[in-house]
Design a protein around this motif. Structure first.
Motif, PDB file in Angstrom:
ATOM      1  N   VAL A 112       0.846  -1.206   0.000  1.00  0.00           N
ATOM      2  CA  VAL A 112       0.000   0.000   0.000  1.00  0.00           C
ATOM      3  C   VAL A 112       0.875   1.248   0.000  1.00  0.00           C
ATOM      4  O   VAL A 112       0.655   2.181  -0.771  1.00  0.00           O
ATOM      5  N   GLY A 113       1.857   1.291   0.870  1.00  0.00           N
ATOM      6  CA  GLY A 113       2.697   2.484   1.019  1.00  0.00           C
ATOM      7  C   GLY A 113       3.927   2.465   0.146  1.00  0.00           C
ATOM      8  O   GLY A 113       4.766   3.359   0.274  1.00  0.00           O
ATOM      9  N   ALA A 114       4.046   1.474  -0.733  1.00  0.00           N
ATOM     10  CA  ALA A 114       5.195   1.380  -1.639  1.00  0.00           C
ATOM     11  C   ALA A 114       6.517   1.528  -0.876  1.00  0.00           C
ATOM     12  O   ALA A 114       7.440   2.194  -1.335  1.00  0.00           O
ATOM     13  N   GLY A 115       6.562   0.937   0.319  1.00  0.00           N
ATOM     14  CA  GLY A 115       7.808   0.934   1.079  1.00  0.00           C
ATOM     15  C   GLY A 115       8.020   2.179   1.934  1.00  0.00           C
ATOM     16  O   GLY A 115       9.000   2.276   2.662  1.00  0.00           O
ATOM     17  N   LEU A 116       7.103   3.157   1.862  1.00  0.00           N
ATOM     18  CA  LEU A 116       7.254   4.375   2.679  1.00  0.00           C
ATOM     19  C   LEU A 116       6.882   4.076   4.138  1.00  0.00           C
ATOM     20  O   LEU A 116       6.050   3.209   4.398  1.00  0.00           O
ATOM     21  N   PRO A 117       7.474   4.820   5.085  1.00  0.00           N
ATOM     22  CA  PRO A 117       7.103   4.606   6.495  1.00  0.00           C
ATOM     23  C   PRO A 117       5.800   5.317   6.853  1.00  0.00           C
ATOM     24  O   PRO A 117       5.354   5.289   7.991  1.00  0.00           O
ATOM     25  N   THR A 118       5.209   6.003   5.864  1.00  0.00           N
ATOM     26  CA  THR A 118       3.969   6.758   6.091  1.00  0.00           C
ATOM     27  C   THR A 118       2.810   6.081   5.368  1.00  0.00           C
ATOM     28  O   THR A 118       3.015   5.205   4.539  1.00  0.00           O
ATOM     29  N   VAL A 119       1.610   6.542   5.687  1.00  0.00           N
ATOM     30  CA  VAL A 119       0.440   6.045   4.977  1.00  0.00           C
ATOM     31  C   VAL A 119      -0.506   7.221   4.737  1.00  0.00           C
ATOM     32  O   VAL A 119      -0.588   8.132   5.563  1.00  0.00           O
ATOM     33  N   ALA A 120      -1.181   7.207   3.590  1.00  0.00           N
ATOM     34  CA  ALA A 120      -2.154   8.263   3.265  1.00  0.00           C
ATOM     35  C   ALA A 120      -3.534   7.752   3.658  1.00  0.00           C
ATOM     36  O   ALA A 120      -3.909   6.637   3.303  1.00  0.00           O
ATOM     37  N   LEU A 121      -4.277   8.577   4.405  1.00  0.00           N
ATOM     38  CA  LEU A 121      -5.569   8.151   4.974  1.00  0.00           C
ATOM     39  C   LEU A 121      -6.643   9.182   4.729  1.00  0.00           C
ATOM     40  O   LEU A 121      -6.377  10.389   4.786  1.00  0.00           O
ATOM     41  N   ARG A 122      -7.858   8.664   4.515  1.00  0.00           N
ATOM     42  CA  ARG A 122      -8.970   9.606   4.355  1.00  0.00           C
ATOM     43  C   ARG A 122     -10.275   8.948   4.764  1.00  0.00           C
ATOM     44  O   ARG A 122     -10.415   7.723   4.708  1.00  0.00           O
ATOM     45  N   VAL A 123     -11.234   9.784   5.194  1.00  0.00           N
ATOM     46  CA  VAL A 123     -12.587   9.331   5.541  1.00  0.00           C
ATOM     47  C   VAL A 123     -13.546   9.959   4.530  1.00  0.00           C
ATOM     48  O   VAL A 123     -13.783  11.166   4.578  1.00  0.00           O
ATOM     49  N   PRO A 124     -14.063   9.161   3.571  1.00  0.00           N
ATOM     50  CA  PRO A 124     -14.946   9.743   2.563  1.00  0.00           C
ATOM     51  C   PRO A 124     -16.283  10.195   3.150  1.00  0.00           C
ATOM     52  O   PRO A 124     -16.733   9.665   4.168  1.00  0.00           O
ATOM     53  N   ALA A 125     -16.907  11.167   2.470  1.00  0.00           N
ATOM     54  CA  ALA A 125     -18.083  11.820   3.061  1.00  0.00           C
ATOM     55  C   ALA A 125     -19.427  11.232   2.642  1.00  0.00           C
ATOM     56  O   ALA A 125     -20.421  11.500   3.297  1.00  0.00           O
ATOM     57  N   THR A 126     -19.481  10.468   1.551  1.00  0.00           N
ATOM     58  CA  THR A 126     -20.818  10.019   1.123  1.00  0.00           C
ATOM     59  C   THR A 126     -21.329   8.942   2.073  1.00  0.00           C
ATOM     60  O   THR A 126     -20.566   8.051   2.491  1.00  0.00           O
ATOM     61  N   PRO A 127     -22.639   8.966   2.402  1.00  0.00           N
ATOM     62  CA  PRO A 127     -23.191   7.957   3.305  1.00  0.00           C
ATOM     63  C   PRO A 127     -22.958   6.537   2.772  1.00  0.00           C
ATOM     64  O   PRO A 127     -22.676   5.623   3.543  1.00  0.00           O
ATOM     65  N   LEU A 128     -23.039   6.337   1.449  1.00  0.00           N
ATOM     66  CA  LEU A 128     -22.843   4.989   0.886  1.00  0.00           C
ATOM     67  C   LEU A 128     -21.426   4.478   1.170  1.00  0.00           C
ATOM     68  O   LEU A 128     -21.243   3.359   1.649  1.00  0.00           O
ATOM     69  N   ALA A 129     -20.416   5.307   0.886  1.00  0.00           N
ATOM     70  CA  ALA A 129     -19.027   4.892   1.145  1.00  0.00           C
ATOM     71  C   ALA A 129     -18.842   4.636   2.643  1.00  0.00           C
ATOM     72  O   ALA A 129     -18.208   3.645   3.044  1.00  0.00           O
ATOM     73  N   ALA A 130     -19.424   5.503   3.469  1.00  0.00           N
ATOM     74  CA  ALA A 130     -19.295   5.341   4.921  1.00  0.00           C
ATOM     75  C   ALA A 130     -19.928   4.011   5.360  1.00  0.00           C
ATOM     76  O   ALA A 130     -19.340   3.278   6.175  1.00  0.00           O
ATOM     77  N   GLN A 131     -21.090   3.689   4.799  1.00  0.00           N
ATOM     78  CA  GLN A 131     -21.755   2.419   5.165  1.00  0.00           C
ATOM     79  C   GLN A 131     -20.938   1.215   4.711  1.00  0.00           C
ATOM     80  O   GLN A 131     -20.809   0.230   5.432  1.00  0.00           O
ATOM     81  N   MET A 132     -20.386   1.299   3.482  1.00  0.00           N
ATOM     82  CA  MET A 132     -19.579   0.175   2.966  1.00  0.00           C
ATOM     83  C   MET A 132     -18.349  -0.045   3.848  1.00  0.00           C
ATOM     84  O   MET A 132     -18.001  -1.177   4.196  1.00  0.00           O
ATOM     85  N   LEU A 133     -17.677   1.065   4.220  1.00  0.00           N
ATOM     86  CA  LEU A 133     -16.455   0.946   5.023  1.00  0.00           C
ATOM     87  C   LEU A 133     -16.779   0.466   6.434  1.00  0.00           C
ATOM     88  O   LEU A 133     -16.049  -0.358   7.001  1.00  0.00           O
ATOM     89  N   ALA A 134     -17.884   0.959   6.989  1.00  0.00           N
ATOM     90  CA  ALA A 134     -18.262   0.527   8.344  1.00  0.00           C
ATOM     91  C   ALA A 134     -18.623  -0.960   8.324  1.00  0.00           C
ATOM     92  O   ALA A 134     -18.242  -1.711   9.221  1.00  0.00           O
ATOM     93  N   ALA A 135     -19.337  -1.412   7.289  1.00  0.00           N
ATOM     94  CA  ALA A 135     -19.723  -2.827   7.195  1.00  0.00           C
ATOM     95  C   ALA A 135     -18.489  -3.707   7.006  1.00  0.00           C
ATOM     96  O   ALA A 135     -18.426  -4.817   7.538  1.00  0.00           O
ATOM     97  N   PHE A 136     -17.500  -3.203   6.262  1.00  0.00           N
ATOM     98  CA  PHE A 136     -16.264  -3.980   6.069  1.00  0.00           C
ATOM     99  C   PHE A 136     -15.468  -4.020   7.373  1.00  0.00           C
ATOM    100  O   PHE A 136     -14.896  -5.051   7.735  1.00  0.00           O
ATOM    101  N   GLY A 137     -15.393  -2.887   8.032  1.00  0.00           N
ATOM    102  CA  GLY A 137     -14.774  -2.842   9.351  1.00  0.00           C
ATOM    103  C   GLY A 137     -13.273  -2.637   9.357  1.00  0.00           C
ATOM    104  O   GLY A 137     -12.682  -2.497  10.429  1.00  0.00           O
ATOM    105  N   GLY A 138     -12.631  -2.615   8.209  1.00  0.00           N
ATOM    106  CA  GLY A 138     -11.175  -2.408   8.165  1.00  0.00           C
ATOM    107  C   GLY A 138     -10.838  -1.282   7.202  1.00  0.00           C
ATOM    108  O   GLY A 138     -11.688  -0.444   6.904  1.00  0.00           O
ATOM    109  N   ALA A 139      -9.583  -1.272   6.734  1.00  0.00           N
ATOM    110  CA  ALA A 139      -9.143  -0.226   5.807  1.00  0.00           C
ATOM    111  C   ALA A 139      -9.202  -0.755   4.378  1.00  0.00           C
ATOM    112  O   ALA A 139      -8.785  -1.882   4.107  1.00  0.00           O
ATOM    113  N   ILE A 140      -9.729   0.075   3.492  1.00  0.00           N
ATOM    114  CA  ILE A 140      -9.778  -0.260   2.065  1.00  0.00           C
ATOM    115  C   ILE A 140      -8.776   0.631   1.338  1.00  0.00           C
ATOM    116  O   ILE A 140      -8.836   1.864   1.447  1.00  0.00           O
ATOM    117  N   ALA A 141      -7.830  -0.004   0.626  1.00  0.00           N
ATOM    118  CA  ALA A 141      -6.899   0.762  -0.211  1.00  0.00           C
ATOM    119  C   ALA A 141      -7.627   1.082  -1.500  1.00  0.00           C
ATOM    120  O   ALA A 141      -8.202   0.177  -2.118  1.00  0.00           O
TER     121      ALA A 141
END
Ligand code: AMP
Ligand code: MG
Length: 282
Positions: A112-141
């Protein structure tokens, strides 16, 4: 790459259940956020993440953005300094990506980070994306759901044009609202560095932090998009010195102006200190 069947999912509870099942099985599901459509896979599954790079034809050194349901989930994966926390609290959910130190034992695939010690993160705003991510329960790249080097898609039809046969499913919920990629910030510097302008205007961030954002310094490896020799590469024909627009073509210069436009233009350009640009395209 052998073509696979790409199914269309509907933005209802059945569709969300199917999307989550595909993610859990290591598959690729394209889903809409407020910015653009993203090509999502389980970020903790290295084989699934490798499939993102293969489907897009994306170079392995170009890291991906993690999408999570909320700030609390984001804190499982990355360290937030006080500025990062302020920014997340002010602008999440929304079109802001923060580049943060990856926590040890985060469980995120190193691809995911292509070997970097950092990670890029975001919380999308649409209710559909929020529901999908909450139902999955983890991080989606999820990078933008286009072939590498092409324009980020804002409708499911754009996605199908580029990725049909390369992904397991598309969640179709119409056109995205912002239509621009997320703004990427590095809050480790003081003031934070604007790595990529995007859907959250820099002026609004500057107003919040009370200082201008820093620009990226010269580095050897690209640390944000748009630094490779080619970034956006529209496939339309380019026409030069045209006098009339044509559907499906990009064009520059050469527009014959009406006398009124010429006079207005000359008035505007009286100082002759700045280069003259043609009037806006229709
Ligand atoms: P895309 O969604 O295709 O616009 O790609 C996301 C962009 O986020 C990539 O082009 C990366 O340059 C950027 N990105 C992802 N992870 C990091 C990171 N750890 N540091 C800096 N930029 C990153
Ligand atoms: Mg992209």
């Amino acid at each position: 790459m052998t073509p696979i069947e790409t199914q269309t999912l509907h933005p209802d509870s059945d569709g969300i259940t199917q999307a989550v099942a595909i993610w859990r099985a290591g598959g690729l599901v394209v889903f809409p956020t407020e910015t653009v459509y993203g090509l999502g896979a389980d970020a903790s599954n290295g084989a699934a993440v490798a499939r993102i790079f293969a489907a897009k034809g994306r170079p392995a050194f170009n890291p991906l953005i993690l999408h999570v349901a909320d700030l609390e989930s984001a804190r499982r994966y990355a360290e937030f300094n006080p500025m990062a926390l302020d920014l997340a609290q002010a602008f999440w959910p929304g079109p802001l990506t923060l580049v943060l130190p990856l926590k040890p034992n985060s469980g995120i695939s190193s691809l995911v980070g292509a070997g970097l010690p950092t990670v890029a993160l975001r919380v999308p705003a649409t209710p559909l994306a929020a529901q999908m991510l909450a139902a999955f329960g983890g991080a989606i790249a999820a990078p933008s759901a286009n072939l590498s080097g092409q324009i980020s898609p804002t409708t499911a039809a754009h996605v199908k044009g580029g990725l049909s046969g390369r992904i397991d499913a598309i969640m179709d919920a119409g056109a995205t609202t912002v239509g621009l990629e997320s703004t990427i910030l590095d809050p480790a510097t003081t003031p934070p560095t604007l790595l990529r302008p995007g859907g959250l205007p820099a002026e609004i961030i500057q107003q919040m932090i009370g200082a201008p954002l820093a620009s990226p310094g010269q580095t050897m490896a690209p640390n944000s998009p748009g630094q490779l020799a080619s970034h956006y590469a529209p496939t339309a024909h380019l026409r030069l010195n045209v006098t009339a627009p044509q559907a499906g073509a990009l064009w520059l210069g050469g527009l014959r102006r009406s006398r009124r436009q010429s006079l207005a233009h000359r008035r505007h350009d009286r100082s002759r200190r700045k280069p003259v640009f043609p009037p806006a395209q229709p």
